[in-house]
Design a protein around this motif. Structure first.
Motif, PDB file in Angstrom:
ATOM      1  N   ARG A   1      72.224  33.939  46.732  1.00  0.00           N
ATOM      2  CA  ARG A   1      72.166  32.472  46.720  1.00  0.00           C
ATOM      3  C   ARG A   1      72.195  31.964  48.152  1.00  0.00           C
ATOM      4  N   GLY A   2      71.200  31.121  48.477  1.00  0.00           N
ATOM      5  CA  GLY A   2      71.151  30.513  49.799  1.00  0.00           C
ATOM      6  C   GLY A   2      71.190  29.002  49.679  1.00  0.00           C
ATOM      7  N   TYR A   3      72.372  28.457  49.466  1.00  0.00           N
ATOM      8  CA  TYR A   3      72.541  27.014  49.256  1.00  0.00           C
ATOM      9  C   TYR A   3      73.013  26.305  50.529  1.00  0.00           C
ATOM     10  N   ASN A   4      72.898  26.989  51.688  1.00  0.00           N
ATOM     11  CA  ASN A   4      73.434  26.429  52.929  1.00  0.00           C
ATOM     12  C   ASN A   4      72.361  26.065  53.939  1.00  0.00           C
ATOM     13  N   GLY A   5      71.119  25.954  53.489  1.00  0.00           N
ATOM     14  CA  GLY A   5      70.053  25.501  54.367  1.00  0.00           C
ATOM     15  C   GLY A   5      69.440  26.607  55.187  1.00  0.00           C
ATOM     16  N   PRO A   6      68.358  26.297  55.940  1.00  0.00           N
ATOM     17  CA  PRO A   6      67.688  27.302  56.774  1.00  0.00           C
ATOM     18  C   PRO A   6      68.652  27.945  57.758  1.00  0.00           C
ATOM     19  N   GLY A   7      68.650  29.253  57.769  1.00  0.00           N
ATOM     20  CA  GLY A   7      69.524  29.979  58.681  1.00  0.00           C
ATOM     21  C   GLY A   7      70.962  30.053  58.238  1.00  0.00           C
ATOM     22  N   GLY A   8      71.293  29.408  57.112  1.00  0.00           N
ATOM     23  CA  GLY A   8      72.668  29.419  56.636  1.00  0.00           C
ATOM     24  C   GLY A   8      73.034  30.707  55.933  1.00  0.00           C
ATOM     25  N   ARG A   9      74.304  30.837  55.643  1.00  0.00           N
ATOM     26  CA  ARG A   9      74.805  32.041  55.001  1.00  0.00           C
ATOM     27  C   ARG A   9      74.327  32.131  53.558  1.00  0.00           C
ATOM     28  N   TRP A  10      73.944  33.338  53.149  1.00  0.00           N
ATOM     29  CA  TRP A  10      73.610  33.624  51.755  1.00  0.00           C
ATOM     30  C   TRP A  10      74.775  34.380  51.124  1.00  0.00           C
ATOM     31  N   ASP A  11      74.938  34.171  49.815  1.00  0.00           N
ATOM     32  CA  ASP A  11      76.040  34.791  49.088  1.00  0.00           C
ATOM     33  C   ASP A  11      75.514  35.698  47.992  1.00  0.00           C
ATOM     34  N   ALA A  12      76.215  36.800  47.763  1.00  0.00           N
ATOM     35  CA  ALA A  12      75.890  37.693  46.653  1.00  0.00           C
ATOM     36  C   ALA A  12      76.367  37.074  45.353  1.00  0.00           C
ATOM     37  N   ILE A  13      75.487  37.063  44.351  1.00  0.00           N
ATOM     38  CA  ILE A  13      75.845  36.496  43.046  1.00  0.00           C
ATOM     39  C   ILE A  13      75.505  37.491  41.939  1.00  0.00           C
ATOM     40  N   GLY A  14      76.003  38.715  42.108  1.00  0.00           N
ATOM     41  CA  GLY A  14      75.878  39.697  41.052  1.00  0.00           C
ATOM     42  C   GLY A  14      74.609  40.514  41.128  1.00  0.00           C
ATOM     43  N   CYS A  15      74.373  41.268  40.056  1.00  0.00           N
ATOM     44  CA  CYS A  15      73.210  42.130  39.861  1.00  0.00           C
ATOM     45  C   CYS A  15      73.387  43.472  40.582  1.00  0.00           C
ATOM     46  N   GLY A  16      72.569  44.471  40.146  1.00  0.00           N
ATOM     47  CA  GLY A  16      72.493  45.745  40.833  1.00  0.00           C
ATOM     48  C   GLY A  16      71.465  45.582  41.933  1.00  0.00           C
ATOM     49  N   ASP A  17      70.215  45.940  41.660  1.00  0.00           N
ATOM     50  CA  ASP A  17      69.145  45.335  42.430  1.00  0.00           C
ATOM     51  C   ASP A  17      68.968  43.941  41.863  1.00  0.00           C
ATOM     52  N   GLY A  18      68.479  43.024  42.674  1.00  0.00           N
ATOM     53  CA  GLY A  18      68.200  41.679  42.179  1.00  0.00           C
ATOM     54  C   GLY A  18      66.710  41.534  41.928  1.00  0.00           C
ATOM     55  N   LEU A  19      66.337  41.075  40.749  1.00  0.00           N
ATOM     56  CA  LEU A  19      64.926  40.885  40.428  1.00  0.00           C
ATOM     57  C   LEU A  19      64.658  39.392  40.213  1.00  0.00           C
ATOM     58  N   GLN A  20      64.405  38.969  38.990  1.00  0.00           N
ATOM     59  CA  GLN A  20      64.160  37.546  38.737  1.00  0.00           C
ATOM     60  C   GLN A  20      65.463  36.757  38.842  1.00  0.00           C
TER      61      GLN A  20
END
Length: 797
Positions: free
Chosen positions: A485-504
């Motif tokens: 999840r990248g809810y912090n704008g361009p260049g902002g921090r992304w967060d892991a929100i589950g999954c093994g590999d992430g697909l859709q």
């Protein structure tokens, strides 16, 4: 030491040479039990399978038996022709700029590390499908030093004592059945990556390692792994004695499916050289990752002659990939391990007499942390000051302090380890590259002493979505690093929100706190907390299907966000926003699986709903079928196979204003035929026409029609723009790195296009506004184009 002045003089006028070669390195890794992974969570994980089978099968679905660097060289050459034409005829399109959105804090697979001997705290790394990167702050932040429009797949990087860089292209880790194309040989830079030149071994396919003679740095060995799909080519151990100008083979493989994966020089006696050879081949219905060519070798005369080491080592054919290293503080101490031909770890060995004899250690398969894929690693490292301090690559990083008699985990890091390197000028400083990126320990690799890099923009994405309410809010699925999840704008921090590999991964059109994320093979969830817990599972227990694709389609009805579709080999529908599901189709595939040893054929790969008519759906499959229904699945109609290419359907999109107009994209290569990559229907699916003429002969992975008459496609070798019915194609911008564009998301209100690249993260661009004719007029002549549309395009206001 021989003077290096000559090679500096040779390189003064050298400039970066544009390689008309494979542009993309879709290198697959594999997903493992996540253990101490700090970036992936355990709910849901899905079955831990091999993404390589999915990627390979897509691109081989046209019936070819291999995907080579030459295949992509041809496609890239066609792409460059389009780029040149765009610069000349549509300068306004070529000058559009792509912006990197992120992430920078996640990273991706790193396969090699070189520490600069002259510049403090400076290192260079090779990203699996992201080129060469430089860090000047002890491994915390990275800047690309590799051309964006060259091949991005990497296998090795090395540096001499006076700063001459060597890069070996093509990743040697095959990922089970993955694509390891992309390599076009060895490159050299005299200015630490400012400029590069190709210096040979263009038919090596993948360079696994370099070894520089410390007594004469014009002498460099290269381990050439070879093409995974095609026997022959430049394989084995090669040597240059003139700083890379010329190369000659010094260790010839035992057969034409064997390549070199390791080469090591004794620092006290540079005439003594060791090498590991690996016999491996990937065929459409079989992968053979071991055999009679897998072996360990030693030379005592600088590589002139070689002898196979066998005393205490296995001599049968059930040998997979070997790992091999020596202890710098005592070069007579060697460590080696080998897997079986099928993949599981087999045994670990130690020599205390320079390889004259070997003793098997007590290390077991479970203790080795190799899982069932020892071929994914093949690496051992020894503390340069302590011959008993050993690290073994595996799912976890395994550490021994007693000469490999016992091992424990060096935890606090991402899974799947690929490279360690000690800084000779900073005691106890060691760098680590794995599937999650770069780490540094200042405590000699002790457990939980690792610090992750903070800026490493080379993540491999499968998908991207942007919130309809605010396109700055983005999510995506990634190889090795889960759903993000990248809810912090361009260049902002992304967060892991589950999954093994992430697909859709998708966002509710009206409420960005509702996020759906999918692991491989359709193990999905629903979250009302922006992807965080609690999560409601969606998958085998809630939906009806016998088989599910690695990238299982999960989509909203654009006209009603409470209505959703999920497809395995059967289409499922939800009318309560993914809480409950009902099957609405029969099996839409030709059945499966038909390849028990490889990819499980017989799944739906694409579903699309008409924005103007929720009763109309289109579906495509991995075995090349297309279907449509105009009554919400009461009746399904199969498109006549004679109108289709028969290859993997990668994406379907319906025209925003007309439910009867839809587009389907296809993977594979035309291979000299007229097989299309892009089709349009004008009559609700009954008949289809090819509108992809003029596109490069490469897989098309995504398609977007805009409401004002434009059509955008994302391919393995670039993103292209046309009038909505095809015709003439132009490059959209000119500065997008050529890691494959796997997925596109167009936000109509802002005209923002987000693309997911496999190795360079998420990029975005504002789609230009163009003078588009009525959507009705071009219906009469698909593939011809609307005169003047591209010439009229201007930057979006």
């Amino acid at each position: 030491m021989k003077s290096t002045l000559a090679r500096h003089q040779r390189g003064v006028t050298a400039v970066a040479v544009l390689a008309l070669v494979a542009a993309v390195a879709l290198v697959a890794s594999l997903v493992s039990a996540r253990g101490e992974d700090t970036h992936a969570t355990s709910m849901p994980t899905g079955p831990m399978e091999l993404p390589g089978e999915w990627m390979t099968s897509q691109r081989l679905s046209d019936g070819v038996t291999e995907v080579s660097a030459a295949t992509y060289a041809s496609a890239r050459s066609e792409a460059q022709s389009i780029e040149r034409r765009t610069r000349n005829a549509y300068r306004h399109l070529a000058q559009l700029n792509w912006d990197f959105f992120g992430p920078a804090n996640i990273g991706g697979r790193v396969v090699d590390i070189a520490i600069d001997p002259e510049v403090d705290d400076q290192i260079f790394i090779a990203a699996a499908s992201g080129g060469i990167w430089k860090s000047s702050d002890a491994g915390m932040t990275y800047q690309s030093v590799w051309p964006d429009d060259w091949v991005q797949g990497m296998g090795a990087v090395a540096i001499t004592s006076d700063g001459v860089l060597f890069a070996g292209t093509g990743e040697p880790q095959p990922g089970g059945g993955s694509i390891t194309f992309g390599g076009d040989g060895i490159y050299r830079s005299y200015d630490r990556g400012e400029t590069w030149e190709n210096v040979g071994l263009e038919d090596s396919h993948a360079i696994a390692r370099f070894a520089i003679d410390p007594s004469d740095e014009d002498r460099i060995f290269a381990a050439a792994a070879g093409n995974l799909f095609v026997p022959g080519g430049e394989r084995g151990v090669y040597l240059t004695e003139d700083g890379g100008d010329t190369w000659r083979e010094v260790l010839t493989p035992l057969n034409d499916t064997t390549g070199a994966t390791e080469v090591v020089i004794d620092p006290d006696n540079p005439d003594r050289v060791y090498a590991a050879m690996w016999d491996h081949l990937r065929e459409p219905h079989q992968r053979t990752y071991g055999g009679p060519g897998s072996s360990l070798w030693r030379s005592d005369d600088g590589g002139a002659t070689w002898e196979r080491m066998t005393n205490g080592l296995p001599t049968d054919d059930d040998q997979g990939r070997w790992g091999l290293t020596l202890a710098p503080s005592n070069p007579d101490r060697l460590y080696a391990y080998v897997g079986t031909a099928l993949g599981p770890f087999r045994a670990f060995y130690r020599s205390d007499d320079g390889g004259d004899s070997w003793t098997q250690t007590p290390l077991t398969a479970a203790g080795a942390s190799q899982s069932t894929f020892s071929w994914w690693f093949g690496k051992i490292w020894v503390d340069p000051t302590d011959e008993d301090h050993v690290f073994l690559a595996g799912v976890q990083l395994r550490r021994s302090t007693d000469g490999a008699m016992s091992f424990t985990n060096s935890g606090g890091i991402h899974v799947d380890q690929h490279k360690m390197a000690w800084d000779p000028d900073v005691p106890d400083r060691v760098y680590l590259g794995n599937d999650g990126g770069m780490y540094r320990s200042d405590a000699n690799g002790a457990t939980n002493t690792w610090t992750k890099a903070t800026d490493e923009p080379y993540t491999q994405f499968y998908s991207v979505d942007a919130a309809e309410t605010d396109p700055v809010l983005k999510v995506g699925g990634t190889q090795d690093n889960g759903c993000l999840r990248g809810y912090n704008g361009p260049g902002g921090r992304w967060d892991a929100i589950g999954c093994g590999d992430g697909l859709q991964v998708i966002i509710h059109p009206e409420d960005p706190t509702i996020v759906f994320g999918c692991s491989q093979y359709g193990s999905c969830y629903r979250s009302e907390n922006s992807g965080d817990t609690p999560r409601q599972p969606i998958g085998a227990g809630q939906t009806t299907s016998q088989r599910r694709n690695w990238f299982t389609p999960l989509v909203f009805d654009p006209s009603d966000p409470d209505v959703m579709y999920y497809a395995g080999n059967i289409v499922n529908r939800s009318t309560d926003n993914g809480r409950t599901w009902t099957a609405i189709s029969p099996d839409l595939t030709g059945g499966g699986p038909n390849d028990p040893a490889g990819y499980p054929w017989g799944t739906i790969t694409a579903v699309a709903v008409a924005p103007t008519d929720g009763d109309t759906l289109y579906a495509g499959t991995d075995d090349g079928k297309l279907w449509w229904t105009d009554d919400v699945g009461e009746n399904w109609h199969e498109v006549d196979s004679s109108e289709l290419p028969g290859t993997w359907v990668t994406r379907i999109a319906v025209h925003p204003d007309d439910a009867k107009i839809a587009y389907a994209t296809f993977s594979g290569f035309r291979s000299g035929s007229d097989r299309p990559h892009l089709l349009v229907t004008q009559d609700g699916g009954k008949t289809w026409s090819d509108i992809g003429q003029g596109l490069p002969d490469a897989p098309v992975n995504s398609v977007v029609p805009t409401s004002d008459g434009l059509l955008i496609v994302g391919t393995d070798v670039g993103v292209y723009l046309s009038a909505w019915n095809g015709g003439e194609w132009a490059s959209l911008g000119s500065d997008l790195p050529v890691a494959a564009t796997m997925y596109m998301r167009y936000h109509e209100p802002s005209r923002q296009l987000s693309v997911a690249t496999f190795g360079r993260g998420i990029y975005e661009i504002d789609v230009p506004q163009c003078r588009a004719a009525s959507t009705r007029l071009p219906l009469r002549d698909p593939g011809v184009g609307v005169p003047g549309v591209l010439a009229s395009c201007r930057a979006a206001q």
